[in-house]
Design an enzyme around this catalytic site. Structure first.
Site, PDB file in Angstrom:
ATOM      1  CB  SER A 182      -0.843   0.123   1.096  1.00 23.21           C
ATOM      2  OG  SER A 182       0.097   0.651   2.687  1.00 23.21           O
ATOM      3  CG  HIS A 224       9.365   1.248  12.410  1.00 23.01           C
ATOM      4  ND1 HIS A 224       9.182   0.247  12.565  1.00 23.01           N
ATOM      5  CD2 HIS A 224       9.463   2.102  13.710  1.00 23.01           C
ATOM      6  CE1 HIS A 224       9.294  -0.021  13.109  1.00 23.01           C
ATOM      7  NE2 HIS A 224       9.098   0.628  14.153  1.00 23.01           N
TER       8      HIS A 224
HETATM    9  C1  GRF Z   1       3.777  -0.055   6.671  1.00 26.32           C
HETATM   10  O1  GRF Z   1       3.045  -0.383   8.201  1.00 26.32           O
HETATM   11  C2  GRF Z   1       4.902   0.195   7.173  1.00 26.32           C
HETATM   12  O2  GRF Z   1       5.124   0.597   8.330  1.00 26.32           O
HETATM   13  C3  GRF Z   1       6.321  -1.500   7.780  1.00 26.32           C
HETATM   14  O3  GRF Z   1       5.192  -2.260   6.801  1.00 26.32           O
HETATM   15  C4  GRF Z   1       3.599  -2.253   6.977  1.00 26.32           C
HETATM   16  C5  GRF Z   1       4.092  -2.098   5.050  1.00 26.32           C
HETATM   17  O4  GRF Z   1       2.722  -1.955   4.002  1.00 26.32           O
HETATM   18  N1  GRF Z   1       7.304  -1.284   7.571  1.00 26.32           N
HETATM   19  P1  GRF Z   1       2.252  -1.878   2.924  1.00 26.32           P
HETATM   20  O5  GRF Z   1       2.890  -3.354   1.947  1.00 26.32           O
HETATM   21  O6  GRF Z   1       3.234  -0.611   2.229  1.00 26.32           O
HETATM   22  O7  GRF Z   1       1.356  -1.732   2.780  1.00 26.32           O
END
Ligand code: GRF
Length: 195
Positions: free
Chosen positions: A15, A113
């Site tokens: 996402s 993060h």
């Molecule tokens: C996000 O919450 C990011 O902060 C963490 O992993 C998640 C990834 O989500 N490191 P997506 O695959 O971008 O939806």
């Protein structure tokens, strides 16, 4: 500012990659995504990228569950270089980036993060925040160094925690902030480096 060429590494739904792409398409981020790489054959990020016509490939890390072996990191760096990538964005990438990949892109790898680092590094940071009884958490975008969720910060934004929050409701609100913050942080950092 010249057109930035991005490479994205992710393991999950992608996402954040989508948010970066949306920012590009709406003219907010002057960049293109040249390559998306994932260590997870089932991660939706690869399919999502392909649906948008973005080159997307699996990085085969098997049989290792968490290790990102040196020779695979070298291969990853070579692929990103061949694609002409200036800046690498980790977006939910679940392996620790070390050398030789770090050396191939010095101060050119960013991570997002879901906490206000240095609080709650590591996995499922939103669950850690609830378990600690914190009243706020947030999102950090930082430059990647050889540590886990360490490295110089570019930007942070806080997200309040409601006593009624479940891990899922909190993570959803954090992700909304992530999707806004990551494209902005990429622009800020690229301008700083004059990329
Ligand atoms: C996000 O919450 C990011 O902060 C963490 O992993 C998640 C990834 O989500 N490191 P997506 O695959 O971008 O939806």
């Amino acid at each position: 500012m010249a057109m930035l060429t991005l490479g994205i590494l992710g393991s999950g739904s992608g996402s954040n990659m989508q948010a970066i792409l949306d920012a590009i398409q709406s003219g907010k981020l002057h960049a293109r995504i040249a390559l998306v790489l994932s260590d997870n054959p089932d991660g939706y990020i690869l399919e999502r990228a392909k649906n948008h016509g973005i080159p997307a490939e699996l990085i085969d890390c098997s049989p290792h569950k968490t290790k990102f072996a040196e020779e695979i990191q070298k291969e990853t760096a070579d692929k990103l270089k061949r694609a002409g990538v200036d800046l690498v964005c980790l977006a939910g990438f679940m392996r620790l980036v070390k050398n030789p990949l770090l050396d191939a892109f010095p101060a050119r790898i960013l991570n997002i993060h879901p906490s206000l680092l240095p609080a709650f590094p590591g996995i499922e940071a939103w669950k850690q925040a609830i378990a600690a009884g914190a009243s706020e958490t947030g999102v950090t975008v930082h430059v990647v160094d050889s540590g886990m969720d360490t490295g110089p910060m570019i930007v942070q934004k806080s997200v309040p925690i409601d006593p009624s929050d479940t891990p899922q409701s909190l993570h959803e609100r954090i992700q909304i902030v992530e999707h806004q913050l990551y494209p902005e942080a990429i622009t800020t950092y690229a301008q700083r480096l004059e990329l």
